[in-house]
Design an enzyme around this catalytic site. Structure first.
Site, mmCIF file in Angstrom:
data_model
loop_
_atom_site.group_PDB
_atom_site.id
_atom_site.type_symbol
_atom_site.label_atom_id
_atom_site.label_comp_id
_atom_site.label_asym_id
_atom_site.label_seq_id
_atom_site.Cartn_x
_atom_site.Cartn_y
_atom_site.Cartn_z
ATOM 1 N N HIS A 102 0.823 -1.201 0.000
ATOM 2 C CA HIS A 102 0.000 0.000 0.000
ATOM 3 C C HIS A 102 0.861 1.257 0.000
ATOM 4 O O HIS A 102 2.032 1.244 0.373
ATOM 5 C CB HIS A 102 -0.932 0.019 1.210
ATOM 6 C CG HIS A 102 -0.219 0.096 2.531
ATOM 7 N ND1 HIS A 102 0.467 -0.973 3.074
ATOM 8 C CD2 HIS A 102 -0.077 1.112 3.418
ATOM 9 C CE1 HIS A 102 0.995 -0.625 4.234
ATOM 10 N NE2 HIS A 102 0.687 0.645 4.467
ATOM 11 N N ASP A 104 0.456 4.978 1.834
ATOM 12 C CA ASP A 104 -0.296 5.414 3.008
ATOM 13 C C ASP A 104 -1.406 6.413 2.670
ATOM 14 O O ASP A 104 -1.197 7.387 1.938
ATOM 15 C CB ASP A 104 0.634 6.058 4.036
ATOM 16 C CG ASP A 104 1.464 5.035 4.793
ATOM 17 O OD1 ASP A 104 1.012 3.886 4.923
ATOM 18 O OD2 ASP A 104 2.560 5.392 5.260
ATOM 19 N N HIS A 257 4.738 0.214 0.257
ATOM 20 C CA HIS A 257 5.529 -0.563 1.211
ATOM 21 C C HIS A 257 4.701 -1.688 1.807
ATOM 22 O O HIS A 257 3.478 -1.722 1.696
ATOM 23 C CB HIS A 257 6.119 0.331 2.316
ATOM 24 C CG HIS A 257 5.097 1.113 3.091
ATOM 25 N ND1 HIS A 257 4.552 2.283 2.624
ATOM 26 C CD2 HIS A 257 4.525 0.892 4.305
ATOM 27 C CE1 HIS A 257 3.689 2.757 3.509
ATOM 28 N NE2 HIS A 257 3.641 1.921 4.530
ATOM 29 N N ARG A 272 5.463 6.425 13.828
ATOM 30 C CA ARG A 272 5.402 7.079 12.518
ATOM 31 C C ARG A 272 4.868 8.502 12.636
ATOM 32 O O ARG A 272 3.844 8.732 13.280
ATOM 33 C CB ARG A 272 4.493 6.285 11.575
ATOM 34 C CG ARG A 272 4.524 6.784 10.140
ATOM 35 C CD ARG A 272 3.572 6.000 9.265
ATOM 36 N NE ARG A 272 2.214 6.525 9.315
ATOM 37 C CZ ARG A 272 1.141 5.905 8.825
ATOM 38 N NH1 ARG A 272 1.286 4.705 8.267
ATOM 39 N NH2 ARG A 272 -0.056 6.436 8.902
#
Length: 309
Positions: A102, A104, A257, A272
């Protein structure tokens, strides 16, 4: 105008693959980096799509956030997952394992430009992350398939079945999935977007794609697999084996990723912080359009600042 008293940093960039990935050494990340070093990091990110830093054990959430502010405008942690942090999003194996390809948050119109991920607690084995260059994927397409992709648009949504993607379902993952889908977003994006800083063309796909616009479901699924398989060819990827103190930064406009779920029941936690991006624009100049949901509380829309060559 404030004077920048930070001392310049001598950093080295080591390329990890022909199409994606580089390791940067000789820099201590934080909010006190000088402007010249920040510009070098941004250039390396544009060129290599994902960059890695070892030995950043000194970083705290606040230090990570202050460094992120040098690269752009941090978003809120997530449009819908609001229980896992105020400044950052906890990537915690106890809550979710996003083990599928995907980019993000593509279900909103203002797709994030980059993310900064810091290792906090790692399993004794496994748990690496793989990134793929969506620019290299586009570039590798035969001319007729490039033309096809450039004329396609796709609907992305957060109504994605994370739980259904794993073999062993934990109660916490069911709770996370419910929170992830608590507000519904749908956005129509061009399948090929033009990178706002480099001018490169990249495939904008990943697991949030619901369907190609104007194409029946069966044919849409086949087209998705055709282009998605090109993204995840091994020559378009790089794999990072995490160590304590590691930080990864990736260009979300040019990559997908996959966090590999191969560490059994061991805990794995990373932090993150995401940077605000622009609204994608296709080769034909048409921007993405919102179909459902309002992402204004999640993120500003970045005004792109072109880097000097």
């Amino acid at each position: 105008m404030p004077v920048d008293h930070a001392l310049p940093t001598t950093l080295t960039v080591t390329k990890l693959g022909a199409h994606i990935g580089a390791q940067i050494d000789g820099v201590r990340l934080g909010g006190d980096l000088d402007a010249a070093t920040v510009a070098k990091i941004r250039r390396a990110l544009n060129e290599h799509k994902v960059i890695f830093f070892r030995g950043q054990d000194h970083l705290t959430e606040d230090g990570q956030y202050e460094f992120a502010e040098l690269l752009g405008s941090p978003t809120t942690p997530h449009p819908t997952v609001k229980s896992a942090g105020v400044k950052s999003l906890a990537i915690d194996s106890e809550r979710s394992r996003a083990n599928s390809w995907h980019t993000d948050v593509t279900f909103v119109d203002r797709v994030p430009k980059a993310s900064i991920l810091r290792a906090e607690h790692l399993p004794s084995y496994g748990g690496s992350t793989t990134w793929a260059s969506t620019v290299a994927a586009y570039n590798s397409l035969p001319a007729p398939l490039k033309a096809l992709a450039e004329n396609l648009r796709a609907v992305h949504t957060n109504l994605y079945d994370y739980v259904g993607a794993v073999d062993k379902v934990r109660p916490s993952q069911v709770e996370y999935s419910a929170e992830f889908q608590s507000d519904v977003y749908e956005t129509e994006h061009p399948v090929v977007r033009v990178h706002p800083e480099t001018g490169e063309r990249a495939l904008l796909l990943g697991h949030f794609v619901k369907q190609f616009v104007g194409i029946p479901t069966r044919e849409s699924d086949q087209l998705f697999r055709l282009f998605q398989d090109r993204v995840i060819r091994l020559e378009n990827t790089t794999r990072w084996n995490w160590a304590d103190g590691d930080v990864a930064i990736w260009d979300n406009r040019a990559t997908q990723h996959y966090a590999i779920d191969d560490y059994d029941d061991q805990p794995r936690r990373l932090t993150r912080i995401t940077l605000a991006g622009d609204i994608p624009v296709g080769v034909d100049g048409r921007a993405s359009t919102v179909l459902k949901g309002n992402a204004e509380e999640y993120s500003v829309i970045e005004e792109v600042e072109l880097l000097a060559s």
